[in-house]
Structures are given as structure tokens and as C-alpha cells.
Design an enzyme around this catalytic site. Structure first.
Site, PDB file in Angstrom:
ATOM      1  N   PHE A  76       0.842  -1.197   0.000  1.00 22.60           N
ATOM      2  CA  PHE A  76       0.000   0.000   0.000  1.00 22.60           C
ATOM      3  C   PHE A  76       0.872   1.240   0.000  1.00 22.60           C
ATOM      4  O   PHE A  76       2.062   1.199   0.315  1.00 22.60           O
ATOM      5  CB  PHE A  76      -0.935   0.009   1.216  1.00 22.60           C
ATOM      6  CG  PHE A  76      -0.217   0.080   2.534  1.00 22.60           C
ATOM      7  CD1 PHE A  76       0.023   1.306   3.143  1.00 22.60           C
ATOM      8  CD2 PHE A  76       0.224  -1.077   3.169  1.00 22.60           C
ATOM      9  CE1 PHE A  76       0.693   1.384   4.353  1.00 22.60           C
ATOM     10  CE2 PHE A  76       0.896  -1.018   4.389  1.00 22.60           C
ATOM     11  CZ  PHE A  76       1.131   0.218   4.979  1.00 22.60           C
ATOM     12  N   CYS A  77       0.260   2.365  -0.369  1.00 23.42           N
ATOM     13  CA  CYS A  77       0.924   3.673  -0.345  1.00 23.42           C
ATOM     14  C   CYS A  77      -0.159   4.726  -0.146  1.00 23.42           C
ATOM     15  O   CYS A  77      -1.298   4.395   0.163  1.00 23.42           O
ATOM     16  CB  CYS A  77       1.719   3.911  -1.629  1.00 23.42           C
ATOM     17  SG  CYS A  77       0.717   3.841  -3.127  1.00 23.42           S
ATOM     18  N   THR A  78       0.166   5.984  -0.322  1.00 19.00           N
ATOM     19  CA  THR A  78      -0.781   7.059  -0.017  1.00 19.00           C
ATOM     20  C   THR A  78      -2.011   7.023  -0.913  1.00 19.00           C
ATOM     21  O   THR A  78      -3.146   6.983  -0.439  1.00 19.00           O
ATOM     22  CB  THR A  78      -0.102   8.432  -0.142  1.00 19.00           C
ATOM     23  OG1 THR A  78       1.075   8.455   0.657  1.00 19.00           O
ATOM     24  CG2 THR A  78      -1.045   9.539   0.308  1.00 19.00           C
TER      25      THR A  78
END
EC number: 1.14.-.-
Length: 321
Positions: free
Chosen positions: A192-194
Site C-alpha cells: 500500500f501507499c498514499t
């Protein structure tokens, strides 16, 4: 979701991996500033051969108009690999000072050739299905963001690569992740990331390099916070964002962190109360990083900023009378 009355500004973070030739890129770079000006939109948009990536803010009509313009110009559809992925939130005031459309080699810089999420990418996981995936002990959860982002918030049990920039991710994957996988033999990787763009590119890289079954959170942390109720959430802390809000809480409202204007790292209220913190001059992260002449220069800059802020507040008070 917070109330977004007439006084609030829409903030939209977006990206699309879609091939753009020279003419298409030049047309976008020429048209976007005009479109933004007409809609009173501020922010930044990156344009590259592999697509577009940006965050903008302004009146809702102006922001949505610019997004519609992009959708039309890019001729995007609704498939995962060809849509304009958008995350929306709201702010009380502008989170940018100007509008910039810039030409870049990559819309998110990994520095590795041949990585193409349109051709090879992991499995997209919708926010409502994320908890079930990461709760499985056979899932290895990886936060693909930088160390200063992970420091203020992440998902329960996620691995922090400790990177300074996204360029560091491939090296970390080869030197740290591959041995870990060989040792623990997880059934799958979940990343995941922003907003989704970094983990989409990272999953493409891992797939291409033979790391096994790879999944990633569609829409990133921001979409998860928007769609998953806080009482069911596996998220802890605040989400760092690259604008003047600095961090967002679970309601997608500005959080409690602010930036140290000396080193640029986020600080919690507790960190700002430490004796080592001097506003605009130093914090616990950079107290030994700068020279005395640097700190004097930072102090002068902070005094100037305080004076400008005071003058601006006085004008507002006078106007309200």
C-alpha cells in the site's frame, strides 16, 4: 466524510498510467495551466510518457472541470489499468501556493526501466476487502512509502522498508525483501501507499522480478480512510500528504502533525513541545544537522514569516470590521 460547505475547497489527488506521445504531452502541458486558471485551481501535475500524476485544490467546480478535461484529453476508460484514479478530500483553505504542470521522465520516480503497470501488475484489492487480506497471517504486508511518512502512521503489522525515496525500493526489495521471503515463505505480498500510484508501480516491479503473488490496495490509504469506518479500520496514526495540510486523520481532515521548516520532517505535538524544538530553526531530527550560521538564517526567515502572518491577520481583522 466531513461537511463540504461552500467555504471549503476540494482537494483531488489523481494519477493514470497511460502512454503519451510527444504531441499529447505538449498539449497537456500547454492546456492545463489555462484550465487551472479558469477554475481558480492550484496544485501540481506531472506529465510523462507513462501518464499523469498530480494533486490539485480549489473550488469544487474548478477541480472537477480540470479532472473532466484530463479524462477527455487522455481518452481514458473505466478499466483498472486505464482509468483516472482520483481521491477526494476537503480543506478549509488552499493547500498550494500556485499551479504547476511539469514534464518528467516518470510520474513516480523508481529509476528502473521496463516497469509498466499496464503490462504487468499485481492484483488490485478494494478497500472493503483489505482487512481480510492483511489479517491473514500468510500475508506479508509492505508499506511502500518513505520513512518520514511511515513514522506518523501505517497499517497494523506492516513492514517499513525505511527508504528515503521511492528510488530506494528496488534495492530494498532485492537485498531485504527477497531474503525475508525465502526465510518466511508467505503465500502472498500485500502493498500500500498514499494514493495507489507507488504500490501499483512497486507491484509491477515485484511481479516482473518474480516475487510471487502480489496484491496492492486500490486507491491507497486515502481511499481506504474514505470508505472503511474508523471502528473497523486497521490504520493507526495519520497519513502524510505532500501539501500544506502535512497529514490527514481518519476523517480525511488535517491532523496534528506539522513540518519542521528546517529539515522538512513531520512533527507531532509532543515532538514540538520538546526542548530541542525551535520553530522554523530546528527539531529533534535536525538539531545536529545544521551549522550555527544556518540556524541564524532559519531564525531570520521565521521572524519574517511571523511578521508577514501578523500583517496578514491584521488586514483580515480590519476588513471584517
Amino acid at each position: 466524510m466531513p461537511d463540504h460547505g461552500m467555504s471549503r475547497l476540494l482537494v483531488a489527488a489523481f494519477y493514470a498510467f497511460t502512454p503519451l506521445d510527444d504531441d499529447q504531452r505538449e498539449a497537456l502541458l500547454s492546456a492545463l495551466p489555462t484550465q487551472a486558471s479558469h477554475g481558480a485551481v492550484l496544485g501540481s501535475v506531472l506529465v510523462a510518457k507513462e501518464g499523469v500524476n498530480g494533486t490539485i485544490s480549489g473550488p469544487e467546480q474548478g477541480v472537477e472541470g480540470l479532472l473532466e478535461h484530463l479524462q477527455e484529453q487522455l481518452k481514458l476508460g473505466e478499466q483498472h489499468f486505464e482509468r483516472l484514479e482520483v481521491k477526494r478530500s476537503w480543506a478549509e483553505r488552499s493547500v498550494f501556493r500556485r499551479f504547476k504542470a511539469r514534464r518528467k521522465k516518470e510520474i513516480v520516480t523508481m529509476g528502473v526501466t521496463g516497469v509498466d503497470p499496464r503490462a504487468n501488475v499485481g492484483t488490485y484489492v478494494d478497500p472493503e476487502d483489505w482487512n481480510g487480506l492483511v489479517d491473514d497471517p500468510d500475508t506479508l504486508v509492505i508499506d511502500t512509502r518513505n520513512h518520514y511518512e511511515t513514522a506518523i502512521g501505517s497499517f497494523d503489522g506492516a513492514i517499513d522498508p525505511g527508504t528515503d525515496s521511492f528510488r530506494d525500493f528496488p534495492h530494498w526489495a532485492e537485498t531485504k525483501l527477497r531474503p525475508l521471503i525465502d526465510e518466511t515463505a508467505p503465500k502472498r505480498i500485500a502493498m500500500f501507499c498514499t494514493g495507489g500510484i507507488r504500490c501499483e508501480k512497486a507491484s509491477s516491479y515485484l511481479q516482473h522480478q518474480g516475487f510471487g503473488e502480489v496484491h496492492h490496495l486500490r486507491g491507497g490509504i486515502l481511499k481506504y480512510l474514505e470508505q472503511v469506518p474508523e471502528e473497523e479500520s486497521r490504520w493507526r496514526g495519520e497519513c502524510f500528504v505532500f501539501d500544506q495540510r502535512v497529514a490527514l486523520n481518519h476523517q480525511l481532515e488535517p491532523g496534528e502533525h506539522s513540518l519542521c521548516h528546517a529539515c522538512g520532517l513531520p512533527l507531532s505535538p509532543e515532538q514540538r513541545s520538546l526542548p530541542s524544538y525551535i520553530k522554523g530553526v530546528q527539531c529533534l531530527h535536525c538539531i545536529d544537522r545544521f551549522s550555527e550560521s544556518d540556524r541564524q538564517r532559519f531564525a531570520m526567515r521565521q521572524r519574517q514569516m511571523d511578521q508577514l502572518s501578523s500583517a496578514s491577520s491584521k488586514k483580515s481583522d480590519d476588513f471584517s470590521l
